[in-house]
Write a protein that holds these residues in place. Sequence first.
Motif, mmCIF file in Angstrom:
data_model
loop_
_atom_site.group_PDB
_atom_site.id
_atom_site.type_symbol
_atom_site.label_atom_id
_atom_site.label_comp_id
_atom_site.label_asym_id
_atom_site.label_seq_id
_atom_site.Cartn_x
_atom_site.Cartn_y
_atom_site.Cartn_z
ATOM 1 N N VAL A 198 3.125 -7.430 10.682
ATOM 2 C CA VAL A 198 3.257 -6.492 9.566
ATOM 3 C C VAL A 198 2.470 -5.250 9.947
ATOM 4 N N TYR A 199 3.123 -4.107 10.030
ATOM 5 C CA TYR A 199 2.445 -2.879 10.446
ATOM 6 C C TYR A 199 1.828 -2.190 9.248
ATOM 7 N N LEU A 249 0.757 -3.049 -1.452
ATOM 8 C CA LEU A 249 1.100 -4.459 -1.569
ATOM 9 C C LEU A 249 -0.095 -5.361 -1.279
ATOM 10 N N LYS A 250 -1.047 -4.802 -0.533
ATOM 11 C CA LYS A 250 -2.068 -5.684 -0.001
ATOM 12 C C LYS A 250 -3.246 -5.898 -0.928
ATOM 13 N N THR A 251 -3.309 -5.180 -1.992
ATOM 14 C CA THR A 251 -4.415 -5.410 -2.909
ATOM 15 C C THR A 251 -4.127 -6.628 -3.762
ATOM 16 N N ALA A 252 -5.193 -7.216 -4.273
ATOM 17 C CA ALA A 252 -5.018 -8.354 -5.159
ATOM 18 C C ALA A 252 -4.219 -7.896 -6.369
ATOM 19 N N THR A 253 -3.100 -8.585 -6.602
ATOM 20 C CA THR A 253 -2.179 -8.089 -7.614
ATOM 21 C C THR A 253 -2.627 -8.403 -9.022
ATOM 22 N N GLY A 254 -3.525 -9.344 -9.138
ATOM 23 C CA GLY A 254 -3.912 -9.755 -10.482
ATOM 24 C C GLY A 254 -2.949 -10.797 -10.981
#
Lengths: 211, 286
Positions: free
Chosen positions: B18-19, B27-32
């Motif tokens: 994944v680049y 997308l990479k943050t904690a989505t909750g």
Amino acid sequence: MSTATAPSLAIPGQLLGPASKFRPGPGTHIHDANLYSSLLGLVHVTQPAKAPGPAKRLTKITPAPAPAELPTVSVSASDQKLKREVLPEVGNTVLCRVMRIMPRQAVVAILVCGDTVLDAEWQGLIRVQDVRATEKDRVKIYESFRPGDIVRAEVISLGDQANYYLSTARNELGVILATSEAGNTMYPVTWKEYRDPATGLTEMRKVAKPY
Amino acid sequence: MTDRRRINGPAGATIPPVYDDESRLDLKTATGRSRPPNAIRKMYLKTGVTPSASGSAYLEIETSGKPGVSGLKLSCSVHGPRSLPRSSPFSPHIVLSTHVKYAPFATKQRRGYLRDPSERDLGTHLEAALRGSIIADRWPKSGVDIIISIIEGDQDRETSRFQGDEVWDMMNALSGCITVASAALADAGIDCVDTVAGGVAALVQNTSDDSTTSIVVDPIPSEHEKILAACCIAYLPTRDEVTNLWFRGDLPASDMELYTRLVEQGIQASANANRVLVECLNGTVG
């Protein structure tokens, strides 16, 4: 206190009724004076068999309903599965095939328990002292059973880790189907002899009394 | 232990790279968490999936909305009651043996074909959970084998970014294993005092800067910044008994009430899973 009180379908842990009103049958257990199902299946309530003949007038005081007069509630799997797996229990009459014989015992495989054909194969042992009720000291295993015979026997003990202990010490227990050394199916002639219809020779067996 | 009998796939992760470009950063943050804190994920349960086994069940837990996160897929088969092997000693009650195996492709890290210690651990926990619900003395001298394959392991492909600890995934897997094994046992017709189901509750920290914590059930590690502690509970609802409790993590030693609340929430999650189990069993007969 009839079929209406018990639900028709039960899952494990479901309350079926108070133990004071029902007797536990197969597939149920008692916890805290209540009956619970322990299987997934349909609930059957069996009313106790009524005594035949007209009810007699009471001539003496009897204790209030004896446990035998309560209806029995049981849970069994529905028809989709033919029969639940059963285990041989002490007192059951089983059908088995003789696998091998030794001077002190005959090793058998239990095939049928009561009316149920077993899925798993359980091993049983008929010791020389359990072959017949009389003249136990004269019993010879090779004069009682041969490998391949079908034997009707009674379970007398759960036995050791591998074997159930079986007994044929009754008239109606013993070999019910035997093949001769020539390979023919034989018919019983006396309580200890089978005869081959083709050769006319007799062989020794512990013969089960025909019903 | 290395497996020398088979040709194994590559040992590492088997996902495409994944680049790290601008459009993917969000997308990479904690989505909750997308569910209320006391709600478990939806699950699908079906019994009688393996015709050759005495009893069997299949469990699927939905995937989260986030891409790259798999759900949980479990298949359980029960063989027995059958006679014990000749070498084993006499047993007046049923002998339970449980096998839990991750499929080689179930997790991000490829699994071997042989059971590793964590899978044995799951098996031991499962056995403890089931032993409390089985009426063992109904089946003397017999054994029953419970075999669970984890087909999809409920893992986030990006777990390494959040937290490298697999234990939280194992807890979710164990709670699913308990529920699916209970359904398969009922299908096999082995006497149980109750239907046991598993549930997980966790103490989580939602944002890295904030030190406030909250208790959630059925946690997905990728939805939270950090999982501080979790417990997996096997619970008998009609008996009101806990048959297995697996606790892991650090709690402030001063706050004993937190521990009790975590266990209570675990019981709650297990009771919710049990409702699915009861619904499924009721649907099979009738």
